[in-house]
Motif scaffolding. Structure first.
Motif, PDB file in Angstrom:
ATOM      1  N   UNK A 100       0.800  -1.225   0.000  1.00 58.28           N
ATOM      2  CA  UNK A 100       0.000   0.000   0.000  1.00 58.28           C
ATOM      3  C   UNK A 100       0.831   1.272   0.000  1.00 58.28           C
ATOM      4  N   UNK A 101       1.968   1.267   0.685  1.00 57.17           N
ATOM      5  CA  UNK A 101       2.753   2.495   0.790  1.00 57.17           C
ATOM      6  C   UNK A 101       3.942   2.541  -0.174  1.00 57.17           C
ATOM      7  N   UNK A 102       4.139   1.487  -0.960  1.00 53.56           N
ATOM      8  CA  UNK A 102       5.197   1.494  -1.962  1.00 53.56           C
ATOM      9  C   UNK A 102       6.607   1.480  -1.409  1.00 53.56           C
ATOM     10  N   UNK A 103       6.782   0.944  -0.174  1.00 53.97           N
ATOM     11  CA  UNK A 103       8.118   0.936   0.438  1.00 53.97           C
ATOM     12  C   UNK A 103       8.909  -0.339   0.157  1.00 53.97           C
ATOM     13  N   UNK A 104       8.351  -1.227  -0.665  1.00 52.05           N
ATOM     14  CA  UNK A 104       9.058  -2.457  -1.002  1.00 52.05           C
ATOM     15  C   UNK A 104       8.712  -3.633  -0.112  1.00 52.05           C
ATOM     16  N   UNK A 105       7.872  -3.409   0.908  1.00 57.25           N
ATOM     17  CA  UNK A 105       7.432  -4.476   1.801  1.00 57.25           C
ATOM     18  C   UNK A 105       5.926  -4.637   1.628  1.00 57.25           C
ATOM     19  N   UNK A 106       5.489  -5.861   1.267  1.00 58.83           N
ATOM     20  CA  UNK A 106       4.051  -6.048   1.110  1.00 58.83           C
ATOM     21  C   UNK A 106       3.371  -6.058   2.479  1.00 58.83           C
ATOM     22  N   UNK A 107       2.042  -6.022   2.466  1.00 59.91           N
ATOM     23  CA  UNK A 107       1.303  -5.879   3.721  1.00 59.91           C
ATOM     24  C   UNK A 107       1.527  -7.039   4.679  1.00 59.91           C
ATOM     25  N   UNK A 108       1.734  -8.259   4.196  1.00 62.32           N
ATOM     26  CA  UNK A 108       2.015  -9.392   5.094  1.00 62.32           C
ATOM     27  C   UNK A 108       3.364  -9.186   5.783  1.00 62.32           C
ATOM     28  N   UNK A 109       4.355  -8.729   5.027  1.00 60.12           N
ATOM     29  CA  UNK A 109       5.664  -8.445   5.624  1.00 60.12           C
ATOM     30  C   UNK A 109       5.558  -7.306   6.644  1.00 60.12           C
ATOM     31  N   UNK A 110       4.709  -6.323   6.369  1.00 53.96           N
ATOM     32  CA  UNK A 110       4.496  -5.225   7.321  1.00 53.96           C
ATOM     33  C   UNK A 110       3.867  -5.778   8.606  1.00 53.96           C
ATOM     34  N   UNK A 111       2.917  -6.718   8.488  1.00 52.28           N
ATOM     35  CA  UNK A 111       2.329  -7.336   9.682  1.00 52.28           C
ATOM     36  C   UNK A 111       3.413  -8.056  10.483  1.00 52.28           C
ATOM     37  N   UNK A 112       4.220  -8.868   9.801  1.00 58.24           N
ATOM     38  CA  UNK A 112       5.257  -9.631  10.497  1.00 58.24           C
ATOM     39  C   UNK A 112       6.246  -8.729  11.213  1.00 58.24           C
ATOM     40  N   UNK A 113       6.571  -7.594  10.613  1.00 60.64           N
ATOM     41  CA  UNK A 113       7.536  -6.663  11.214  1.00 60.64           C
ATOM     42  C   UNK A 113       6.877  -5.695  12.195  1.00 60.64           C
ATOM     43  N   UNK A 114       5.543  -5.701  12.266  1.00 63.15           N
ATOM     44  CA  UNK A 114       4.780  -4.783  13.115  1.00 63.15           C
ATOM     45  C   UNK A 114       5.022  -3.342  12.701  1.00 63.15           C
ATOM     46  N   UNK A 115       4.990  -3.124  11.382  1.00 64.53           N
ATOM     47  CA  UNK A 115       5.126  -1.779  10.829  1.00 64.53           C
ATOM     48  C   UNK A 115       3.804  -1.381  10.187  1.00 64.53           C
ATOM     49  N   UNK A 116       3.669  -0.121   9.809  1.00 64.10           N
ATOM     50  CA  UNK A 116       2.429   0.410   9.258  1.00 64.10           C
ATOM     51  C   UNK A 116       2.454   0.293   7.732  1.00 64.10           C
ATOM     52  N   UNK A 117       1.524  -0.487   7.152  1.00 59.67           N
ATOM     53  CA  UNK A 117       1.537  -0.680   5.705  1.00 59.67           C
ATOM     54  C   UNK A 117       1.110   0.549   4.909  1.00 59.67           C
ATOM     55  N   UNK A 118       0.764   1.634   5.593  1.00 57.92           N
ATOM     56  CA  UNK A 118       0.362   2.858   4.903  1.00 57.92           C
ATOM     57  C   UNK A 118       1.345   4.000   5.135  1.00 57.92           C
ATOM     58  N   UNK A 119       2.528   3.691   5.664  1.00 57.67           N
ATOM     59  CA  UNK A 119       3.528   4.715   5.976  1.00 57.67           C
ATOM     60  C   UNK A 119       4.876   4.265   5.433  1.00 57.67           C
ATOM     61  N   UNK A 120       5.386   4.966   4.422  1.00 57.33           N
ATOM     62  CA  UNK A 120       6.655   4.578   3.801  1.00 57.33           C
ATOM     63  C   UNK A 120       7.830   4.616   4.773  1.00 57.33           C
ATOM     64  N   UNK A 121       7.726   5.420   5.814  1.00 59.73           N
ATOM     65  CA  UNK A 121       8.808   5.512   6.799  1.00 59.73           C
ATOM     66  C   UNK A 121       8.752   4.422   7.855  1.00 59.73           C
ATOM     67  N   UNK A 122       7.694   3.630   7.839  1.00 61.64           N
ATOM     68  CA  UNK A 122       7.522   2.559   8.820  1.00 61.64           C
ATOM     69  C   UNK A 122       7.832   1.230   8.146  1.00 61.64           C
TER      70      UNK A 122
END
Length: 142
Positions: free
Chosen positions: A43-65
């Motif tokens: 969603x945020x175009x940071x190179x990490x898909x939303x599942x990877x964002x969940x695993x890392x506990x980062x925000x899938x809508x924030x490129x800085x997270x």
């Protein structure tokens, strides 16, 4: 106190589509809890898909997270990563990337995230090695 939007799972949280991401997290972040996604959006175009964002506990809508690790300038031999207090971090090493299958060895015990930079110290090695950092949900404490 948990940060706003934090999802706490005890392993009993519903995962209706069996994709490894709790329904409540998918609903909070615009996912599809009833559809097992083969490819996850970034969603945020940071190179990490939303599942990877969940695993890392980062925000899938924030490129800085996003999960990012590097070597510490202050502590030679230490990998550093900005971490979440809801996750465990492990530094792994291997001497050979071309071996199949690859053999990765943990370089110490997993460490709970601090919410800030965390140093994962690599032992002094006699031979060259390649390192990686893994992250997984931390076990809940009663």
């Amino acid at each position: 106190m948990l940060p706003t939007g934090a999802i706490v799972s005890d392993g009993a949280t519903a995962d209706s589509d069996g994709d490894g991401v709790p329904d409540d997290w998918e609903m909070l972040h615009g996912g599809r809890p009833l559809v097992a996604d083969v490819t996850w959006p970034d969603q945020d175009g940071d190179g990490f898909d939303d599942r990877e964002e969940f695993l890392a506990d980062t925000n899938p809508r924030d490129t800085g997270s996003r999960l990012a690790a590097g070597w510490s300038a202050q502590a030679p031999g230490a990998a550093v990563a900005v971490t979440s207090t809801n996750r465990l971090y492990q530094l792994w090493s291997t001497a050979e990337l071309t071996a199949h299958p690859q053999s990765w060895t943990p370089t110490g015990p997993p460490q709970i995230g601090t919410g800030a930079l965390l140093e994962l110290v690599a032992p002094v090695a006699a031979a060259a090695a390649v390192y990686r950092v893994s992250v997984e949900p931390a076990p809940l404490t009663p």
